[in-house]
Design an enzyme around this catalytic site. Sequence first.
Site, PDB file in Angstrom:
ATOM      1  N   LYS A 109     126.869  11.906 108.265  1.00 14.06           N
ATOM      2  CA  LYS A 109     126.084  12.367 109.419  1.00 14.06           C
ATOM      3  C   LYS A 109     124.970  13.246 108.917  1.00 14.06           C
ATOM      4  CE  LYS A 109     126.733  12.241 113.982  1.00 14.06           C
ATOM      5  NZ  LYS A 109     127.364  11.078 114.561  1.00 14.06           N
TER       6      LYS A 109
HETATM    7  N1  GLU Z   1     125.603   8.006 116.204  1.00 15.52           N
HETATM    8  C1  GLU Z   1     126.586   7.026 116.543  1.00 15.52           C
HETATM    9  C2  GLU Z   1     127.982   7.596 116.382  1.00 15.52           C
HETATM   10  O1  GLU Z   1     128.172   8.792 116.372  1.00 15.52           O
HETATM   11  C3  GLU Z   1     126.381   5.729 115.765  1.00 15.52           C
HETATM   12  C4  GLU Z   1     126.561   5.844 114.294  1.00 15.52           C
HETATM   13  C5  GLU Z   1     126.220   4.573 113.530  1.00 15.52           C
HETATM   14  O2  GLU Z   1     125.991   3.549 114.140  1.00 15.52           O
HETATM   15  O3  GLU Z   1     126.194   4.658 112.316  1.00 15.52           O
HETATM   16  O4  GLU Z   1     128.935   6.875 116.349  1.00 15.52           O
END
Ligand code: GLU
Length: 423
Positions: A109
């Site tokens: 993240k």
């Molecule tokens: N931001 C989204 C999540 O928290 C998608 C993450 C992604 O597709 O890599 O799941």
Amino acid sequence: MTRRTATNVLLDTALKNFYGAAEEMELSENLIAVLGSSERRLEVSVPVEMDDGSIQVFKGYRVQHSTAIGPAKGGIRFHPDVDVDECEALAMLMTWKCSLAGIPYGGGKGGIACDPLTMSMKEKERMTRAFAARIAPIIGTWQDVPAPDVNTGGQEMVWLMDTVSKLRGHTEPGTFTGKPISYWGSKGRTAATGYGVATCGIELLKVLGREPKDAAVAVQGFGNVGSYTALTMAAAGAKVVAISDVTGTYCSPKGLDVQKAFDHITAHPKKLLEGFTCSGCEKQGLSDVLFVDCDLLFPCALEGAINEKTAGQVKAKNIVEGANGPVTPEGDAILDEKGVLVVPDFLANSGGVIGSYFEWAQNLSGYFWTEEEYNNRLIHIMKGNFKLVWDYAQSRKVKMRRAAFMAAIQRVADVERLRGVFL
Ligand code: GLU
């Protein structure tokens, strides 16, 4: 026996949830130590020339919690509260989310501490591109694959991909997901998270012997996740009695015109519900959406919305977590006492990353699927994963959150054991 703690509430919660489940599974202390740490926590400075000619230096982060199963996977958010601990907590959550979903990724993240709502498009573009250049050394199709998150979407993914492609001298579609359809994206990805959240809501009603057409639902947050959740629930026949965003709660016991609300935000320059109305619609305060009497409440905004202060007033019978971490452990305990059932975030909102996996797979092969193919596969996986967690929780007599953690940790731990410790 050592256990990490953190001052950041979200990280502390993520660690506690992990340790609690790991101990219940009797995971070895070695594996607890490995999975309780992140592989990499990167902090970068992001200098941006603002429209008035001044230079502002933002802080940016990318955390890779685990690459045991595959490349780190997870979004990039733009928000004033972003910091490295928050990113680490969310990266851990991505590890469990991808593992539970059965897709070949670890967890990551990232984000920039900024307020995108006060920035112009040009400033956001320069900031996004500078950030892309700073994190470029650690991202890639087989290393770490970012995606949209809070306040980022297709446009930001294009700036990121374009910058990295130009730096590397070749097109890099597999390094980012959540891209627009016209630029290596896939049909279905935009709606995927909300579609998956709503699917969990419908599956929950099913196991409780209920049907969407007899259910009243409330949705907190009307961004990408909340809006598609509300649209999908309405399409399934549910009565959407309340929706909300930063401008307030919009409710009607008769049911709101969700399509009209969606058209409203689409036309609004800041994609907000500000000024929205429809027959029977009444405007209330920001957090009132959480206290509406309904069968299903979908918190799809930010973390910590349902906490020790708000949980006592929740009247919903069931909660499906669309956001990441919307219920704090204190909130969870209060809901549990009240008998409110909670479908945990990393099961409920996994449609987004499962959709990202579909996009990545299409990018690798250079062959695109139809929207129908995409949605059918997504629904199939979401239903299967809901059943897996529901059955696990029933058979072990644990809550769905604990069941989801145990199933997810198990797969990562198995791979860690197979691969052994080198780096
Ligand atoms: N931001 C989204 C999540 O928290 C998608 C993450 C992604 O597709 O890599 O799941």
